[in-house]
Design an enzyme around this catalytic site. Structure first.
Site, PDB file in Angstrom:
ATOM      1  CG  ASP A  84      40.194  38.591  44.561  1.00  0.00           C
ATOM      2  OD1 ASP A  84      40.783  38.750  45.652  1.00  0.00           O
ATOM      3  OD2 ASP A  84      40.373  39.347  43.591  1.00  0.00           O
ATOM      4  CD  GLU A 148      45.452  41.557  45.137  1.00  0.00           C
ATOM      5  OE1 GLU A 148      46.554  42.118  45.055  1.00  0.00           O
ATOM      6  OE2 GLU A 148      45.149  40.606  44.396  1.00  0.00           O
TER       7      GLU A 148
HETATM    8 ZN   LIG Z   1      47.533  37.973  45.648  1.00  0.00          ZN
END
Ligand SMILES: [Zn+2]
Length: 391
Positions: A84, A148
């Site tokens: 992401d 993340e």
């Molecule tokens: Zn990163």
């Protein structure tokens, strides 16, 4: 292998192409939608002998686990990157953010530095290891996580894998400009709320002013000693009062006020101990200040983490990198939190942060990655993995 070092199998054009492809998947988080990119990587690695599986995390989200099997004599080595990216923001970009344009020896686009360039490097390194047909004494696992940038839920899923507690090392290609990060500060965000009693602004003596209670709280908080030990790489524990909200109208005595504090902790500090200290602090104010009423809530936290420089896997990594760059890679501070904050406490696994991106470009407009840095990182990953896994 002596005559044909693994890192010479790394192809620049292939890393560049992969990085471009990854940037073209819009994985802006929220909502993420990482699944198409993760499936693309799965399909890329499968023909080279990787066993692959997806950890489902909703309709359009999944974390990839791709495993190149070794003979099981040694624990697995893990390359772990996230798919992401953060939103593009409002400013105009020099190059379109989701096209992966090449210019000046760089690939431009959102996520190039953080961290699709790093993921491209680790995937090509993993493929090189498979192609070399070197006998591996342990598995090489490439994982690509979802989410993340918001909750780190993909990394949390990884900690549940059956062999995770035995992993010998995790390498995370977050942007470090190919320097080595072994420690990162923790994140601790307490929210304080003070409560009062509303009244007409013309008769403040009939109310209890929650904003003035907060002024008192914050003044005292600023002076409150919070113990820590200066860290040789990470430096100080820091705190900063960054948002405050209270009151509804100029002629109404406010009955509630809220402030958020950004604390960054260093190894050795325990978040529960800090919370206890803050609760004691509020209890003292309640005792000493008439009508004082407050609450504390932790809105977000990640612990500080550290891998010792003395760990054999750290020394092996530095030795492997020396084969590629003819010098010892410098150890640097990681200014942001990474998935190490999830993996290290859960698995006690030595975790190395090392990636080709430029840390100052992460989350910025006009993000790019230098192609030569990606190639260098991939060469180092391949050399290090082979050193960890060979007989
Ligand atoms: Zn990163």
């Amino acid at each position: 292998m002596e005559n044909n070092p693994i890192h010479l199998l790394i192809q620049e054009d292939e890393i560049t192409r992969l990085c471009q492809e990854f940037i073209r998947f819009d994985t802006t988080n929220p909502p993420g939608d990482e699944r198409p990119m993760v499936e693309y990587i799965r399909d890329y690695l499968q023909p080279y002998g990787f066993e692959t599986g997806l950890i489902e995390q909703g309709d359009k989200r999944a974390t990839l686990v791709a495993r190149l099997k070794g003979n099981g004599k040694k624990p697995a080595v893990v390359f772990n990157g996230h798919a992401d990216v953060v939103p593009v923001g409002a400013s105009q970009w020099q190059h379109p953010p989701f096209e992966g344009i090449i210019e000046e020896g760089k690939v431009w686009g959102r996520g190039s530095t953080d961290m699709k360039g790093g993921v491209a490097a680790m995937i090509v390194a993993a493929k090189a290891l498979a192609q070399a047909h070197a006998p591996l004494e342990g598995d090489l696992i490439a994982t690509v996580t979802t989410d993340e940038e918001v909750s780190m839920s993909g990394a949390r899923e990884l900690t549940q894998l059956p062999d995770a507690k035995n992993w010998q090392v995790v390498i995370i290609p977050e942007p470090t400009a190919n320097n080595l990060g072994l420690a990162e500060r923790g994140v601790f965000w307490p929210e304080f709320t003070t409560y009062g009693k509303t009244a007409h602004g013309s008769t403040p003596e009939l109310g209890i002013n929650a904003v003035m209670m907060m002024v008192h709280l914050l003044t005292e908080l600023d002076k409150l000693p919070i113990p820590f030990q200066l860290h040789p790489i990470l430096g100080n524990f820091t705190r900063s009062i960054n948002t405050i909200q209270g009151g509804v109208k100029v002629n109404v005595v406010p009955d509630q006020c809220t402030a958020l504090v950004d604390m960054r902790t260093v190894p050795g500090q325990d978040h529960q101990e800090i919370l206890n200290l803050l609760k004691d602090f509020l209890a003292k104010l309640t005792k000493n200040v008439p009508d004082f009423n407050s609450n504390i809530r932790i809105t977000f936290e990640l612990p500080p983490v550290e891998t010792s420089f003395q760990e054999p896997v750290v020394q092996q990594f530095i030795n492997a990198a020396r084969l590629v760059v003819n010098k010892d890679v410098p150890v640097v501070k990681i200014p942001f939190a990474t998935e190490a904050a999830i993996l290290v406490p859960a698995l006690k696994v030595p975790t190395l942060i090392f990636g080709p991106g430029e840390p100052t470009l992460a989350h910025q407009p006009n993000e790019y990655i230098e192609i030569s840095k990606m190639v260098e990182a991939a060469q180092i990953y391949a050399a290090a993995a082979l050193a960890y896994l060979k007989g």
